[in-house]
Design a protein around this motif. Structure first.
Motif, PDB file in Angstrom:
ATOM      1  N   MET A 188       0.844  -1.211   0.000  1.00  0.00           N
ATOM      2  CA  MET A 188       0.000   0.000   0.000  1.00  0.00           C
ATOM      3  C   MET A 188       0.866   1.242   0.000  1.00  0.00           C
ATOM      4  O   MET A 188       0.636   2.190  -0.756  1.00  0.00           O
ATOM      5  CB  MET A 188      -0.906  -0.001   1.229  1.00  0.00           C
ATOM      6  N   ALA A 189       1.886   1.243   0.866  1.00  0.00           N
ATOM      7  CA  ALA A 189       2.764   2.412   0.939  1.00  0.00           C
ATOM      8  C   ALA A 189       3.479   2.620  -0.393  1.00  0.00           C
ATOM      9  O   ALA A 189       3.590   3.747  -0.884  1.00  0.00           O
ATOM     10  CB  ALA A 189       3.767   2.236   2.069  1.00  0.00           C
ATOM     11  N   SER A 231       2.402   1.719  -3.347  1.00  0.00           N
ATOM     12  CA  SER A 231       1.468   2.221  -4.358  1.00  0.00           C
ATOM     13  C   SER A 231       1.212   3.711  -4.152  1.00  0.00           C
ATOM     14  O   SER A 231       1.105   4.468  -5.124  1.00  0.00           O
ATOM     15  CB  SER A 231       0.164   1.441  -4.304  1.00  0.00           C
ATOM     16  N   GLY A 232       1.144   4.140  -2.890  1.00  0.00           N
ATOM     17  CA  GLY A 232       0.960   5.565  -2.611  1.00  0.00           C
ATOM     18  C   GLY A 232       2.120   6.383  -3.135  1.00  0.00           C
ATOM     19  O   GLY A 232       1.931   7.435  -3.751  1.00  0.00           O
ATOM     20  N   GLN A 287       1.938   9.267  -6.061  1.00  0.00           N
ATOM     21  CA  GLN A 287       2.370  10.653  -5.795  1.00  0.00           C
ATOM     22  C   GLN A 287       3.475  11.064  -6.744  1.00  0.00           C
ATOM     23  O   GLN A 287       3.562  12.229  -7.147  1.00  0.00           O
ATOM     24  CB  GLN A 287       2.831  10.810  -4.349  1.00  0.00           C
ATOM     25  N   VAL A 305      -3.585   2.440  -4.100  1.00  0.00           N
ATOM     26  CA  VAL A 305      -4.071   3.615  -4.813  1.00  0.00           C
ATOM     27  C   VAL A 305      -3.366   3.673  -6.156  1.00  0.00           C
ATOM     28  O   VAL A 305      -2.252   3.153  -6.313  1.00  0.00           O
ATOM     29  CB  VAL A 305      -3.812   4.889  -3.970  1.00  0.00           C
ATOM     30  N   ASN A 353       3.878   8.275   3.228  1.00  0.00           N
ATOM     31  CA  ASN A 353       3.927   6.882   2.772  1.00  0.00           C
ATOM     32  C   ASN A 353       5.286   6.254   3.053  1.00  0.00           C
ATOM     33  O   ASN A 353       5.386   5.094   3.429  1.00  0.00           O
ATOM     34  CB  ASN A 353       3.634   6.811   1.276  1.00  0.00           C
ATOM     35  N   ALA A 371      -2.178   2.090   6.891  1.00  0.00           N
ATOM     36  CA  ALA A 371      -1.434   2.156   5.623  1.00  0.00           C
ATOM     37  C   ALA A 371      -2.381   2.462   4.472  1.00  0.00           C
ATOM     38  O   ALA A 371      -2.057   3.252   3.580  1.00  0.00           O
ATOM     39  CB  ALA A 371      -0.719   0.833   5.366  1.00  0.00           C
ATOM     40  N   ARG A 372      -3.569   1.883   4.520  1.00  0.00           N
ATOM     41  CA  ARG A 372      -4.560   2.138   3.461  1.00  0.00           C
ATOM     42  C   ARG A 372      -4.980   3.610   3.486  1.00  0.00           C
ATOM     43  O   ARG A 372      -5.080   4.252   2.446  1.00  0.00           O
ATOM     44  CB  ARG A 372      -5.776   1.243   3.710  1.00  0.00           C
ATOM     45  N   ILE A 430      -3.285   6.184   4.580  1.00  0.00           N
ATOM     46  CA  ILE A 430      -2.207   7.082   4.150  1.00  0.00           C
ATOM     47  C   ILE A 430      -2.009   6.985   2.640  1.00  0.00           C
ATOM     48  O   ILE A 430      -1.821   7.990   1.957  1.00  0.00           O
ATOM     49  CB  ILE A 430      -0.907   6.777   4.913  1.00  0.00           C
ATOM     50  N   ALA A 431      -2.096   5.753   2.106  1.00  0.00           N
ATOM     51  CA  ALA A 431      -1.939   5.614   0.652  1.00  0.00           C
ATOM     52  C   ALA A 431      -3.036   6.363  -0.084  1.00  0.00           C
ATOM     53  O   ALA A 431      -2.813   6.919  -1.149  1.00  0.00           O
ATOM     54  CB  ALA A 431      -1.949   4.141   0.262  1.00  0.00           C
ATOM     55  N   ASN A 432      -4.238   6.413   0.506  1.00  0.00           N
ATOM     56  CA  ASN A 432      -5.367   7.067  -0.153  1.00  0.00           C
ATOM     57  C   ASN A 432      -5.620   8.465   0.396  1.00  0.00           C
ATOM     58  O   ASN A 432      -6.742   8.951   0.372  1.00  0.00           O
ATOM     59  CB  ASN A 432      -6.627   6.216   0.003  1.00  0.00           C
ATOM     60  N   ASP A 466      -5.041  11.248  -0.770  1.00  0.00           N
ATOM     61  CA  ASP A 466      -5.462  12.237  -1.767  1.00  0.00           C
ATOM     62  C   ASP A 466      -6.467  11.673  -2.761  1.00  0.00           C
ATOM     63  O   ASP A 466      -6.678  12.254  -3.815  1.00  0.00           O
ATOM     64  CB  ASP A 466      -4.236  12.765  -2.520  1.00  0.00           C
ATOM     65  N   THR A 467      -7.086  10.522  -2.427  1.00  0.00           N
ATOM     66  CA  THR A 467      -8.060   9.935  -3.336  1.00  0.00           C
ATOM     67  C   THR A 467      -9.419  10.587  -3.116  1.00  0.00           C
ATOM     68  O   THR A 467      -9.920  10.564  -1.993  1.00  0.00           O
ATOM     69  CB  THR A 467      -8.179   8.421  -3.080  1.00  0.00           C
ATOM     70  N   MET A 486      -0.637   9.873  11.405  1.00  0.00           N
ATOM     71  CA  MET A 486       0.693   9.758  12.017  1.00  0.00           C
ATOM     72  C   MET A 486       0.559   9.348  13.484  1.00  0.00           C
ATOM     73  O   MET A 486       1.305   8.498  13.980  1.00  0.00           O
ATOM     74  CB  MET A 486       1.431  11.094  11.933  1.00  0.00           C
TER      75      MET A 486
END
Lengths: 130, 129
Positions: free
Chosen positions: A10-11, A13-14, A18, A57, A110, B26-27, B29-31, B33-34, B98
């Motif tokens: 996940m990290a 992919s983020g 970006q 993402v 991330n 983690a999900r 943070i990855a998203n 800006d979605t 965080m």
């Protein structure tokens, strides 16, 4: 930890998404003075695999900003029409810089997550090492 | 002796809960800006563990039937985080995440430390150092 839904994935992919956003932002900034240039936009979306969201993402399709191009008055410009106007680009440097900042900030978050996942994995393995 | 094993079991459950929560963070943070993404979190461990304890054991028609495990990560529900939503429908706040990530790290360390000291106790009861 190394199953299908992994925080590391996940990290990563983020960070990938970006980076792509930052690439488009830098293209926009580089072309801020190109006549007729339309700014590029990407929207993020959740990655879907086999009909389910994976938590990752991805950057969606690139789109062009369809707002009106500014008419710039400069009769000496080679692309000027008979009235002395030509089409500028619709890039706003302030927006692009804010976008770049936000992308950098999210990228860093991330990266932190990636680091932390690795640390947690490491301390879990330390139990075995004794 | 048996209390110690219960302690190990609880530490393991805490580690599993932490892992599931880590995935949620983690999900988020990855998203971050979605558009349209809502932040999620897991029910606190103490709540869900107590619920599992109070739920007690399954009724059995035969004494040899297996008992239900005390706690599983599926027992903790994923909840939506209430918070300000930005104009594009995203409710992730990186600062909040965080804090959550730090909590995850510390509870992971805690569960590992408890587990390790439980192992140490067992080892010293066997006369090993």
């Amino acid at each position: 930890m190394t199953d299908q839904i992994s925080p590391l994935r996940m990290a990563a992919s983020g960070m990938r998404a970006q980076t792509e956003r930052l690439r488009h932002t830098s293209e926009n900034i580089a072309n801020a003075d190109t006549p007729g240039y339309r700014r590029k936009l990407v929207a993020f979306e959740e990655a879907v695999r086999f009909g389910r969201t994976t938590g990752e993402v991805q950057a969606g399709r690139m789109q062009l900003d369809q707002s009106a191009l500014p008419r710039i008055h400069d009769p000496a410009h080679p692309m000027a029409d008979q009235d002395g106007y030509y089409d500028g680009s619709n890039v706003d440097l302030v927006i692009e810089l804010a976008d770049a900042r936000e992308a950098g900030r999210s990228y860093e978050a991330n990266l932190r997550m990636f680091e932390q996942t690795r640390q947690m994995n490491g301390s879990l393995l330390d139990l075995l090492r004794r | 002796m048996f209390e110690k094993i219960e302690m190990l079991r609880m530490a393991r459950a805490m580690g599993q809960h932490t892992q599931a929560r880590h995935i949620e963070v983690a999900r988020n943070i990855a998203n971050a800006d979605t558009p349209g993404f809502r932040a999620h979190d897991l029910q606190p461990f103490a709540e869900t563990y107590r619920q599992a304890e109070e739920g007690g054991t399954l009724r059995v028609s035969n004494a040899r039937h297996l008992d239900a495990p005390q706690w599983s990560p599926g027992g903790a529900r994923v909840i939506e985080v209430a918070g300000p939503v930005s104009p594009n429908g995203n409710s992730v706040s990186l600062e909040e995440e965080m804090v959550r990530a730090a909590e995850v790290k510390s509870s992971h360390d805690r569960s590992l430390t408890i587990y390790r000291s439980g192992l140490d106790l067992l080892r010293s009861s066997l006369g090993r150092r």
